[in-house]
Each structure stands twice: as C-alpha cells, then as structure tokens.
Scaffold this active site. Structure first.
Site, PDB file in Angstrom:
ATOM      1  N   ASN A   1      36.766  37.835  42.224  1.00 14.19           N
ATOM      2  CA  ASN A   1      36.887  39.288  42.424  1.00 14.19           C
ATOM      3  C   ASN A   1      37.371  40.022  41.176  1.00 14.19           C
ATOM      4  O   ASN A   1      37.062  41.196  40.998  1.00 14.19           O
ATOM      5  CB  ASN A   1      37.855  39.546  43.583  1.00 14.19           C
ATOM      6  CG  ASN A   1      38.312  40.988  43.644  1.00 14.19           C
ATOM      7  OD1 ASN A   1      37.577  41.856  44.113  1.00 14.19           O
ATOM      8  ND2 ASN A   1      39.520  41.267  43.161  1.00 14.19           N
TER       9      ASN A   1
ATOM     10  N   TYR B   1      29.165  46.710  32.153  1.00 12.72           N
ATOM     11  CA  TYR B   1      29.561  46.407  33.534  1.00 12.72           C
ATOM     12  C   TYR B   1      28.333  46.021  34.373  1.00 12.72           C
ATOM     13  O   TYR B   1      28.353  45.022  35.099  1.00 12.72           O
ATOM     14  CB  TYR B   1      30.243  47.647  34.114  1.00 12.72           C
ATOM     15  CG  TYR B   1      30.805  47.478  35.508  1.00 12.72           C
ATOM     16  CD1 TYR B   1      32.006  46.804  35.712  1.00 12.72           C
ATOM     17  CD2 TYR B   1      30.171  48.024  36.613  1.00 12.72           C
ATOM     18  CE1 TYR B   1      32.541  46.660  36.995  1.00 12.72           C
ATOM     19  CE2 TYR B   1      30.691  47.891  37.890  1.00 12.72           C
ATOM     20  CZ  TYR B   1      31.878  47.210  38.074  1.00 12.72           C
ATOM     21  OH  TYR B   1      32.408  47.070  39.343  1.00 12.72           O
TER      22      TYR B   1
HETATM   23  P1  NAP Z   1      41.304  47.214  40.512  1.00 12.27           P
HETATM   24  O1  NAP Z   1      41.914  48.045  41.571  1.00 12.27           O
HETATM   25  O2  NAP Z   1      41.240  47.715  39.120  1.00 12.27           O
HETATM   26  O3  NAP Z   1      42.052  45.773  40.524  1.00 12.27           O
HETATM   27  C1  NAP Z   1      41.608  44.788  39.648  1.00 12.27           C
HETATM   28  C2  NAP Z   1      42.368  43.511  39.849  1.00 12.27           C
HETATM   29  O4  NAP Z   1      41.813  42.543  38.942  1.00 12.27           O
HETATM   30  C3  NAP Z   1      43.860  43.622  39.513  1.00 12.27           C
HETATM   31  O5  NAP Z   1      44.614  42.826  40.392  1.00 12.27           O
HETATM   32  C4  NAP Z   1      43.934  43.053  38.084  1.00 12.27           C
HETATM   33  O6  NAP Z   1      45.177  42.412  37.788  1.00 12.27           O
HETATM   34  C5  NAP Z   1      42.848  42.010  38.136  1.00 12.27           C
HETATM   35  N1  NAP Z   1      42.318  41.684  36.789  1.00 12.27           N
HETATM   36  C6  NAP Z   1      41.813  42.518  35.879  1.00 12.27           C
HETATM   37  N2  NAP Z   1      41.465  41.831  34.768  1.00 12.27           N
HETATM   38  C7  NAP Z   1      41.771  40.537  35.008  1.00 12.27           C
HETATM   39  C8  NAP Z   1      41.697  39.351  34.260  1.00 12.27           C
HETATM   40  N3  NAP Z   1      41.211  39.335  33.010  1.00 12.27           N
HETATM   41  N4  NAP Z   1      42.148  38.187  34.806  1.00 12.27           N
HETATM   42  C9  NAP Z   1      42.669  38.178  36.072  1.00 12.27           C
HETATM   43  N5  NAP Z   1      42.755  39.273  36.835  1.00 12.27           N
HETATM   44  C10 NAP Z   1      42.324  40.440  36.302  1.00 12.27           C
HETATM   45  O7  NAP Z   1      39.786  46.836  40.873  1.00 12.27           O
HETATM   46  P2  NAP Z   1      39.012  46.911  42.279  1.00 12.27           P
HETATM   47  O8  NAP Z   1      38.425  48.249  42.419  1.00 12.27           O
HETATM   48  O9  NAP Z   1      39.849  46.343  43.337  1.00 12.27           O
HETATM   49  O10 NAP Z   1      37.786  45.924  41.950  1.00 12.27           O
HETATM   50  C11 NAP Z   1      37.761  44.580  42.366  1.00 12.27           C
HETATM   51  C12 NAP Z   1      36.368  44.019  42.097  1.00 12.27           C
HETATM   52  O11 NAP Z   1      35.403  44.788  42.819  1.00 12.27           O
HETATM   53  C13 NAP Z   1      35.950  44.101  40.633  1.00 12.27           C
HETATM   54  O12 NAP Z   1      35.194  42.958  40.290  1.00 12.27           O
HETATM   55  C14 NAP Z   1      35.088  45.327  40.592  1.00 12.27           C
HETATM   56  O13 NAP Z   1      34.160  45.281  39.533  1.00 12.27           O
HETATM   57  C15 NAP Z   1      34.410  45.240  41.936  1.00 12.27           C
HETATM   58  N6  NAP Z   1      33.873  46.522  42.391  1.00 12.27           N
HETATM   59  C16 NAP Z   1      34.703  47.594  42.611  1.00 12.27           C
HETATM   60  C17 NAP Z   1      34.150  48.789  43.040  1.00 12.27           C
HETATM   61  C18 NAP Z   1      34.990  50.007  43.302  1.00 12.27           C
HETATM   62  O14 NAP Z   1      34.414  51.071  43.578  1.00 12.27           O
HETATM   63  N7  NAP Z   1      36.311  49.934  43.239  1.00 12.27           N
HETATM   64  C19 NAP Z   1      32.767  48.899  43.236  1.00 12.27           C
HETATM   65  C20 NAP Z   1      31.978  47.795  43.011  1.00 12.27           C
HETATM   66  C21 NAP Z   1      32.521  46.612  42.596  1.00 12.27           C
HETATM   67  P3  NAP Z   1      46.517  43.277  37.468  1.00 12.27           P
HETATM   68  O15 NAP Z   1      46.848  43.959  38.754  1.00 12.27           O
HETATM   69  O16 NAP Z   1      47.509  42.251  37.063  1.00 12.27           O
HETATM   70  O17 NAP Z   1      46.126  44.232  36.385  1.00 12.27           O
END
Ligand code: NAP
Length: 248
Positions: free
Chosen positions: A91, A156
């Site tokens: 994730n 991305y």
């Molecule tokens: P988020 O709120 O920014 O949270 C990201 C999480 O990933 C945080 O816990 C962060 O750790 C961790 N992280 C970032 N870089 C990392 C690394 N190098 N190694 C280990 N952990 C890392 O993101 P989210 O929106 O929940 O997104 C989660 C996933 O869903 C991602 O893959 C994103 O691309 C995908 N996604 C999201 C959306 C959306 O609209 N939000 C849409 C499509 C896909 P820290 O807390 O320690 O910084």
C-alpha cells in the site's frame, strides 16, 4: 506468538488507506505487521486504534519500502513473531506531481522506487513462506490513474500501471500454488495524499465521480478484506476499481 490466526503485512499503514486496512484486519482477528516510513506518532495512533477495536495482534516495522532491508525486516518480523505470512498488502505510496516537461529525473525515480520497486521487493521475499504453506493473498494498491493516466502524474501513473502489469504477471506464476495476486485501484480517496489539493480541484474531480462523493479509506479497506479472504481463492490477476464509477 499467535500462529492460529492469519498474518497480514500492510505497508504504509501509519496513515490514510493503509491505517484503515490495518485496523480492518485487526478487527477480524488477524496478526498485523504494519510498516511506515517515519511518522512515529501516526504509527502509534494506528496501533492505539487497532487495540481499541478488536482482538488481533499488531507489531510495527519502520522503514523505507524501497530498501531491500525493510522488506527483509518485515518478513523476519512476521515469521519470528507469528510464524507465517498469509497476506501482503503493498500500500505504501507517494506522489511527486508536476507536468512531464518539468519533471526531474530524481522525482521520477523516487516515485517508481517507492510505489513499484517497493512492492517487488516485499512480494519477492514473501513468496518462499507462502509457497511452502501453499497459501497466499497478495494485494497491490494501484490507482485509477494507473489505468487511465493523468496529466501532471507521469511518474505516479507509470508506477501504478507498472503495479498492474506486475500483479497480472505474478498471478500467472503463482495461480497453481493457491496464491492469488490482485490489485485494487482506488479513485479519489480522502486522505493526507489528496488533502493538499485545492477545494476547486477537489470539486472538479468530484464532478467526474458518478457516486457524487470522494471515497473513504474504509471503502478501500473493505475491498482489500474481500480479496484477502480465504473464499476469494478463485479471483486472481484482477484489478478491482474502487472509485465510485470514476474510471468507467
Ligand atoms: P497517505 O495518506 O499519504 O499515507 C501514505 C502512507 O505510506 C504513510 O503511512 C507513509 O508513512 C507511508 N509511506 C510513504 N512512503 C513510504 C516509504 N518509502 N516506505 C514506507 N512507507 C511509506 O496515502 P494514502 O492516500 O493513504 O495512499 C495509500 C496508497 O493508496 C498509496 O499507494 C496511494 O498511491 C494509493 N492511492 C491513493 C489514492 C487517494 O486518493 N488517496 C488514490 C489512489 C491510490 P508515514 O506516515 O511514516 O509518512
């Protein structure tokens, strides 16, 4: 050690979608191995929320998923603490958005390293225990952007499209071993990742979502839990769009 329960590794679980996935597994009684990059406070909050919501087990491993050492540490933690790895949810993800003409090579590389190579490293290291057990559920969090592309997100989109290719290829390699590999492609989900967008941009995006609302981390966690279930064993190599109809 509680080896009677299923064990799930969830990367990027300190905040947003990953946190909700970790909580959902915990609520179902799983052993959870959560990973995060550096936000200790957020990780502690995930653990606190888990503990008040069910009777699973949770441990955390801090580290950058793009580094081989982190993948090794996650697998070692799961095996030493719980004796198995049943589910892996790749994730962890980042964005470094800008138009193609301005995109720095370093920003292209970093997004690919975290979003795509990170999933490769962890998945590869979990295969041995999964193949030995003849059981596994691997779920990669892609994106609607990986299917349709998006201006300003070349790095991305490439990483998320790459995850889909990787998902289908590993699924073909492992289907005969009772290991399924699927991708979930979220649309626009309310997390820190999307919080920085202006209200105007959010409204513009919302107008393209037939469901008329942004998704929640819970919407994604429900899809992940479905694919992780023992009963989903005949579903593999699929991309489940969880986007309120955005990508139709
Ligand atoms: P988020 O709120 O920014 O949270 C990201 C999480 O990933 C945080 O816990 C962060 O750790 C961790 N992280 C970032 N870089 C990392 C690394 N190098 N190694 C280990 N952990 C890392 O993101 P989210 O929106 O929940 O997104 C989660 C996933 O869903 C991602 O893959 C994103 O691309 C995908 N996604 C999201 C959306 C959306 O609209 N939000 C849409 C499509 C896909 P820290 O807390 O320690 O910084």
């Amino acid at each position: 050690m509680d080896s009677n329960k299923r064990t799930a590794i969830v990367t990027g679980a300190a905040r947003g979608i990953g946190r909700e996935i970790a909580i959902s597994f915990y609520k179902k009684g799983y052993n959870v191995v959560m990973n995060y990059a550096g936000n200790d406070k957020a990780a502690e909050e995930t653990i606190r929320l888990c503990k008040e919501s069910g009777d699973g087990n949770i441990i955390s491993v801090k580290g950058d998923v793009s580094k081989e050492d982190t993948a090794r540490a996650l697998v070692d933690a799961a095996m030493n603490e719980f004796g198995a790895i049943d589910v892996v949810v790749n994730n962890a993800g980042i964005t470094k958005d800008t138009l193609m003409a301005m995109m720095k090579t370093d920003d292209f590389d970093r997004v690919i390293d975290v979003n795509l190579k990170g999933a490769f490293l962890l998945t590869q290291k979990t295969l041995k225990p999964m193949m030995k057990k003849r059981y596994g559920r691997i779920i990669n969090i892609s994106s609607v952007v990986g299917v349709h592309g998006n201006a300003g997100q070349v790095n991305y989109a490439a990483s998320k499209a790459g995850l889909i290719g990787m998902t289908k290829s590993i699924a073909k390699e492992l289907a005969g071993r009772n290991i399924t590999v699927n991708a979930v492609a979220p649309g626009m989900i309310a997390t820190d990742m999307t919080d920085s967008l202006s209200d105007k941009t959010k409204d513009q995006i919302k107008s393209t979502i037939p469901a008329g609302r942004m998704g929640t981390p819970d919407d994604i966690a429900n899809a992940v839990l479905f694919l992780a279930d023992e009963k989903s064993g005949y579903i593999t190599g699929q991309v489940l769009m969880v986007d309120g109809g955005m990508g139709m």
